[in-house]
Scaffold this active site. Structure first.
Site, PDB file in Angstrom:
ATOM      1  N   ARG A  48      55.667  -2.657   1.996  1.00  0.00           N
ATOM      2  CA  ARG A  48      54.573  -2.715   2.994  1.00  0.00           C
ATOM      3  C   ARG A  48      55.111  -2.449   4.392  1.00  0.00           C
ATOM      4  O   ARG A  48      54.464  -1.820   5.219  1.00  0.00           O
ATOM      5  CB  ARG A  48      53.856  -4.070   2.946  1.00  0.00           C
ATOM      6  CG  ARG A  48      52.897  -4.266   4.114  1.00  0.00           C
ATOM      7  CD  ARG A  48      51.852  -5.344   3.887  1.00  0.00           C
ATOM      8  NE  ARG A  48      52.386  -6.570   3.352  1.00  0.00           N
ATOM      9  CZ  ARG A  48      53.077  -7.488   4.034  1.00  0.00           C
ATOM     10  NH1 ARG A  48      53.327  -7.303   5.324  1.00  0.00           N
ATOM     11  NH2 ARG A  48      53.526  -8.582   3.457  1.00  0.00           N
TER      12      ARG A  48
ATOM     13  N   LYS B 136      42.713  15.271   4.551  1.00  0.00           N
ATOM     14  CA  LYS B 136      42.137  16.599   4.810  1.00  0.00           C
ATOM     15  C   LYS B 136      43.253  17.650   4.894  1.00  0.00           C
ATOM     16  O   LYS B 136      43.997  17.812   3.955  1.00  0.00           O
ATOM     17  CB  LYS B 136      41.284  16.559   6.070  1.00  0.00           C
ATOM     18  CG  LYS B 136      40.438  15.285   6.210  1.00  0.00           C
ATOM     19  CD  LYS B 136      39.436  15.107   5.091  1.00  0.00           C
ATOM     20  CE  LYS B 136      38.531  13.928   5.400  1.00  0.00           C
ATOM     21  NZ  LYS B 136      38.009  13.235   4.274  1.00  0.00           N
TER      22      LYS B 136
ATOM     23  N   ASP C 231      41.097  11.814  17.431  1.00  0.00           N
ATOM     24  CA  ASP C 231      41.094  12.070  15.990  1.00  0.00           C
ATOM     25  C   ASP C 231      41.272  13.573  15.809  1.00  0.00           C
ATOM     26  O   ASP C 231      40.383  14.359  16.134  1.00  0.00           O
ATOM     27  CB  ASP C 231      39.766  11.578  15.389  1.00  0.00           C
ATOM     28  CG  ASP C 231      39.723  11.735  13.876  1.00  0.00           C
ATOM     29  OD1 ASP C 231      40.397  12.653  13.356  1.00  0.00           O
ATOM     30  OD2 ASP C 231      39.011  10.964  13.216  1.00  0.00           O
TER      31      ASP C 231
ATOM     32  N   TYR D 184      32.792  11.322  13.347  1.00  0.00           N
ATOM     33  CA  TYR D 184      32.696  11.120  11.899  1.00  0.00           C
ATOM     34  C   TYR D 184      31.901   9.839  11.593  1.00  0.00           C
ATOM     35  O   TYR D 184      32.120   8.800  12.233  1.00  0.00           O
ATOM     36  CB  TYR D 184      34.109  11.044  11.304  1.00  0.00           C
ATOM     37  CG  TYR D 184      34.134  10.542   9.889  1.00  0.00           C
ATOM     38  CD1 TYR D 184      33.444  11.210   8.882  1.00  0.00           C
ATOM     39  CD2 TYR D 184      34.827   9.385   9.556  1.00  0.00           C
ATOM     40  CE1 TYR D 184      33.444  10.737   7.584  1.00  0.00           C
ATOM     41  CE2 TYR D 184      34.841   8.915   8.259  1.00  0.00           C
ATOM     42  CZ  TYR D 184      34.142   9.592   7.279  1.00  0.00           C
ATOM     43  OH  TYR D 184      34.151   9.110   5.998  1.00  0.00           O
TER      44      TYR D 184
END
Ligand code: PLP
Length: 398
Positions: A65, A214, A189, A117
Site C-alpha cells: 500500500r 484512458k 485533469d 467529467y
C-alpha cells in the site's frame, strides 16, 4: 504546430533517463532498473509485504500500500512524461481526483469548471461538501468568473481542458495567472489529452491528475489514475494521502499501465489523425447538427488549442438531428464502434452523455453546461479511418 519532441524540455533528473524526446521517455523512463538480469521490461512484484533486514532496518519497500517497485516504475515514468517532480499511481482516476482534493481541508472552497467529467462533478457536488469542502462550478472560458466566484475561503482552482464532453478549450496560462493572483492551488485533469499533447505543469499548473484508464494505459483493460505534482511540497502531501487513504494502484495494474504507456506517443498521433478525419466527415453529414472538435477551424477554441497543445486529441462530440430518439436508434447500430462509457482506448467507443457519463448531473446542470439529449461523445480509436467512417455512415442512417 510543433512536433511533440521539439516542445518537450529536457528532463534529466526524473525517471532515471537523460532522454529529451517524449517517445523515448515513454519507453524507458522508470523502466530500465533491473540490474540483476537486465530484463527489457519491468518485473511485476505481486507481493503485499517485504522482508526487513533487521529490527529498525526496513528494506527499500515495506508494504505494497505504501510502495511497490512495479508501481514505482510507473510513477517515475509518468512524472517524467508530465514534467513533474513526482507521481503517485492510484487505483482509479477518481482516486487520483480524491487524493488531489485532499490538498484542501474542511472550510476550504474550490472553483471548478462547470462542464467537467460527471463523476468528478458528483464528488464535488455531493461528497466533498459533506466533508466541509465546497465547490462552485463556473464557466472558466471567462477568466473573470474566478474573481466573481472567489471568497475569502477559496483555496483551489480545478481545470479540465478540453472539457468533457463538449471539448471547450480553456486558456490555461490566463487561468493560472488568475489563480496565482489569488494564491490558489491549480489542479488540472489532463485525462483527455495526456502528456503526449499537453503538459499543464509547463504552463504553471501545480498538480495534474489523470484517469490512467484512458490514453495512458490505452487498451481498456485497466482502471487506474495518477497524480503528478510540480513541487516537493505537494508531492509529499499526495504521497502521504495516497498511503493513508489506501488509494494506490495494484502491482499488476501498474505493470499493465506501464506496458500501455510505452506506446503513448504513436497511439495518440493515430488517435488525432483519425479524429480529424472523422470530425470532417461528421461535419458534412446530413444527420448531424453540430460537431465539437478543436481541430476544426470553426471550433471557438481552435486557435487557442493550436498554440497551447501539441495536437487536437482523439475525442469528437456531435449533436444528432432528432435528439434522444435518433441517438437511441443510431448508437446501438454501429458494428465497430462499441456503445460504452470510457475513452482513450485503441478501440472506438461512443456514449450518450445525457443518459450515461453525465447522468449524475442534475438536468438543469446538464443544460447549463450545454449537454443536450442528442449529444454523442465519440472516442476515436486507432482503427483504419475509412472503416470507422463507413461504420458511422451506416449507423447514422439507422
Ligand atoms: N477524469 C476524466 C476527465 C474522466 O473522463 C474520468 C472517467 O471517465 C475520470 C476522471 C475518472 O476516471 P476513472 O473512471 O478511472 O475513475
Amino acid at each position: 504546430m510543433q512536433a511533440i519532441n521539439e516542445r518537450t524540455p529536457a528532463l534529466e533528473t526524473v525517471g532515471g533517463i537523460r532522454a529529451k524526446g517524449f517517445a523515448t521517455r515513454c519507453v524507458h523512463a522508470g523502466v530500465d532498473q533491473d540490474d540483476s538480469y537486465k530484463s527489457a521490461t519491468t518485473p511485476i512484484y505481486p507481493t503485499s509485504t517485504f522482508g526487513w533486514h533487521g529490527l529498525g532496518k526496513p528494506a527499500t519497500y515495506d508494504y505494497t500500500r505504501s510502495g511497490n517497485p512495479t508501481r514505482r516504475a510507473l510513477e517515475e515514468n509518468l512524472a517524467a512524461l508530465d514534467g513533474g517532480v513526482d507521481c503517485r499511481a492510484t487505483s482509479t482516476g477518481m482516486s487520483a481526483v480524491t487524493a488531489a482534493m485532499n490538498l484542501f481541508e474542511a472550510g476550504d472552497h474550490v472553483i471548478a469548471g462547470h462542464d467537467i467529467y460527471g463523476g468528478t462533478y458528483r464528488l464535488f457536488a455531493d461528497v466533498l461538501p459533506k466533508l466541509g469542502i465546497d465547490v462552485s462550478f463556473v464557466d472558466l472560458s471567462d477568466v473573470g468568473n474566478i474573481d466573481a466566484a472567489k471568497t475569502d475561503k477559496t483555496k483551489g482552482l480545478w481545470i479540465e481542458t478540453p472539457s468533457n464532453p463538449l471539448l471547450n478549450i480553456l486558456d490555461v496560462g490566463k487561468l493560472v495567472d488568475a489563480a496565482k493572483k489569488h494564491g490558489l492551488v491549480t489542479i488540472a485533469d489532463n485525462t483527455f489529452l495526456s502528456p503526449a499533447l499537453f503538459r499543464p505543469i509547463e504552463h504553471g499548473v501545480d498538480v495534474v491528475v489523470h484517469s490512467a484508464t484512458k490514453y495512458l494505459n490505452g487498451h481498456s483493460d485497466v482502471v487506474g489514475g495518477a497524480v503528478v505534482c510540480g513541487s516537493d511540497e505537494h508531492a509529499q502531501r499526495i504521497s502521504y494521502v495516497v498511503n493513508a487513504m489506501g488509494l494506490a494502484q495494484s502491482p499488476f495494474d501498474s505493470w499493465l499501465t506501464l506496458r500501455g504507456v510505452k506506446t503513448l506517443g504513436p497511439r495518440v498521433r493515430q488517435h488525432c489523425d483519425n479524429a480529424m478525419k472523422v470530425a470532417m466527415f461528421l461535419k458534412e453529414h446530413g444527420e448531424v447538427e453540430r460537431v465539437y472538435y478543436p481541430g476544426l477551424g470553426d471550433h471557438p477554441g481552435h486557435d487557442l488549442a493550436k498554440t497551447q497543445f501539441d495536437g487536437f486529441g482523439g475525442m469528437v462530440s456531435f449533436d444528432l438531428k432528432g435528439g434522444f430518439e435518433k441517438a437511441k436508434r443510431v448508437m446501438p447500430s454501429a458494428e465497430l464502434i462499441l456503445l460504452a462509457e470510457s475513452l482513450g482506448g485503441i478501440e472506438s467507443l461512443w456514449e450518450h452523455p445525457w443518459s450515461m457519463s453525465h447522468v449524475s448531473m442534475s438536468e438543469a446542470a446538464r443544460r447549463t453546461a450545454g449537454i443536450g439529449e442528442g449529444l454523442v461523445r465519440l472516442s476515436v480509436g486507432i482503427e483504419d479511418a475509412g472503416d470507422l467512417i463507413a461504420d458511422l455512415d451506416r449507423a447514422l442512417s439507422a
